[in-house]
Design an enzyme around this catalytic site. Structure first.
Site, mmCIF file in Angstrom:
data_model
loop_
_atom_site.group_PDB
_atom_site.id
_atom_site.type_symbol
_atom_site.label_atom_id
_atom_site.label_comp_id
_atom_site.label_asym_id
_atom_site.label_seq_id
_atom_site.Cartn_x
_atom_site.Cartn_y
_atom_site.Cartn_z
ATOM 1 N N LEU A 56 -6.391 7.245 -4.324
ATOM 2 C CA LEU A 56 -5.073 7.723 -3.920
ATOM 3 C C LEU A 56 -4.162 6.532 -3.693
ATOM 4 O O LEU A 56 -4.610 5.477 -3.233
ATOM 5 C CB LEU A 56 -5.141 8.512 -2.606
ATOM 6 N N SER A 57 -2.892 6.707 -3.990
ATOM 7 C CA SER A 57 -1.932 5.727 -3.509
ATOM 8 C C SER A 57 -1.916 5.837 -1.984
ATOM 9 O O SER A 57 -2.131 6.919 -1.422
ATOM 10 C CB SER A 57 -0.538 6.013 -4.069
ATOM 11 N N THR A 109 2.732 4.418 -3.808
ATOM 12 C CA THR A 109 3.115 3.372 -2.863
ATOM 13 C C THR A 109 4.322 2.611 -3.392
ATOM 14 O O THR A 109 5.149 2.123 -2.616
ATOM 15 C CB THR A 109 1.930 2.419 -2.617
ATOM 16 N N ALA A 110 4.441 2.533 -4.710
ATOM 17 C CA ALA A 110 5.605 1.878 -5.314
ATOM 18 C C ALA A 110 6.899 2.538 -4.854
ATOM 19 O O ALA A 110 7.871 1.852 -4.488
ATOM 20 C CB ALA A 110 5.492 1.929 -6.838
ATOM 21 N N HIS A 148 0.792 -1.231 -12.414
ATOM 22 C CA HIS A 148 -0.355 -1.442 -13.307
ATOM 23 C C HIS A 148 -0.074 -2.547 -14.332
ATOM 24 O O HIS A 148 0.594 -3.533 -14.033
ATOM 25 C CB HIS A 148 -0.757 -0.132 -13.988
#
EC number: 4.1.99.29
Length: 279
Positions: A56-57, A109-110, A148
């Site tokens: 998960l983020s 999260t980004a 990524h």
């Protein structure tokens, strides 16, 4: 015991899960059933409670704390590993707040970091992370938030970096940036959670000790990614925090959650973030 295991096709994930999926380490009787999907799709599956264990983020996990607990192994934390805000040409900070921005998912999260750095930026549209560079190049968006392996390819496509949100986090907090972690359902018995953590730690350690061993599995899911980019990706996101969060990693995760609660991004919660450490 069968366990559904969600993770992304990104090299850092396939690298660390290869050994436990292919019987290269002792799985203590656990049988993992892999579910491979984009991180935002995994986030959404977790919101539906569809996975026993999943990547998960940390942003999504913050919303799912009542349902999932963090394992100590498997996380993606580090320095200089954060998402990048990119565009076809330079934009001023004021222009960024008005820009049409492609993001890799609401609960990544980004996106959380983008909201911290540019709280007034509101014109955000979710895209699959691998489509963001192309959408910016085509002019459909003024800027894109990339994660990524795209951080290794954007410059070759003529795009420019507007902001490094990982650098923003590190300058603001002085801590490594928590990007994603591996969580287990709280409804699983505690001994099972701890067994899963042990097996995952064993799998990570095997991959770090024998980095060529997961190569075929990583390549299978890396699509058209060049091998150099593939290994840059692994080297960036797999490190000692992946083996075990340790005190520094746990402190960084706790700080992220505290900040999210202070800013009203997630509700106030008193639950422990991670599974109890084994004595």
């Amino acid at each position: 015991m069968k366990v559904t295991l969600g993770f992304s096709p990104c090299p850092n994930d396939t690298f660390i899960f290869d050994a436990l999926l292919h019987n290269k380490v002792d799985t203590e009787g656990l049988i993992f059933e892999p579910v491979i999907a984009d991180v935002e799709e995994l986030n959404q599956m977790a919101f539906r409670g569809a996975l026993d264990v999943t990547k998960l983020s940390y942003h999504a996990f913050a919303h799912l704390l009542p349902e999932y607990a963090l394992l100590h192994a498997g996380s993606a934390l580090g320095n200089k590993v954060g998402p990048l805000l990119i565009a076809k040409s330079e934009l001023s900070p004021q222009a960024i707040t008005q820009a049409r921005i492609a993001i890799p998912g609401k609960y990544t999260t980004a996106n959380f970091l983008l909201a911290l750095a540019y709280p007034e930026a509101a014109q955000k549209t979710e895209l699959l992370f691998s489509e963001i560079e192309g959408a910016v190049l085509e002019g459909r968006f003024d800027a894109g938030l990339i994660i990524h392996e795209n951080r290794f390819t954007y410059a070759d496509k003529g795009l420019v970096k507007l902001a490094d949100l990982g650098d923003f986090w590190e300058r603001t907090t002085g801590m490594p940036i928590p990007l994603g972690g591996i969580v287990a359902k709280r409804s699983l018995p505690l001994p099972a959670q701890q067994r899963i953590n042990r097996v995952l730690a064993r799998s990570v350690a095997f991959a770090l000790s024998y980095p060529e061993a997961p190569k075929a599995f990583v390549r299978e899911h890396a699509q058209e990614m060049e091998e150099e980019v593939m290994y840059k990706h692994i080297n960036l996101y797999v490190n000692e925090f992946t083996r075990d969060l340790g005190d520094t990693g746990r402190q960084a995760v706790a700080f992220l959650f505290d900040m999210a609660m202070q800013k009203g991004i997630i509700p106030q919660q008193e639950l422990d973030i991670w599974i109890p450490l084994e004595q």
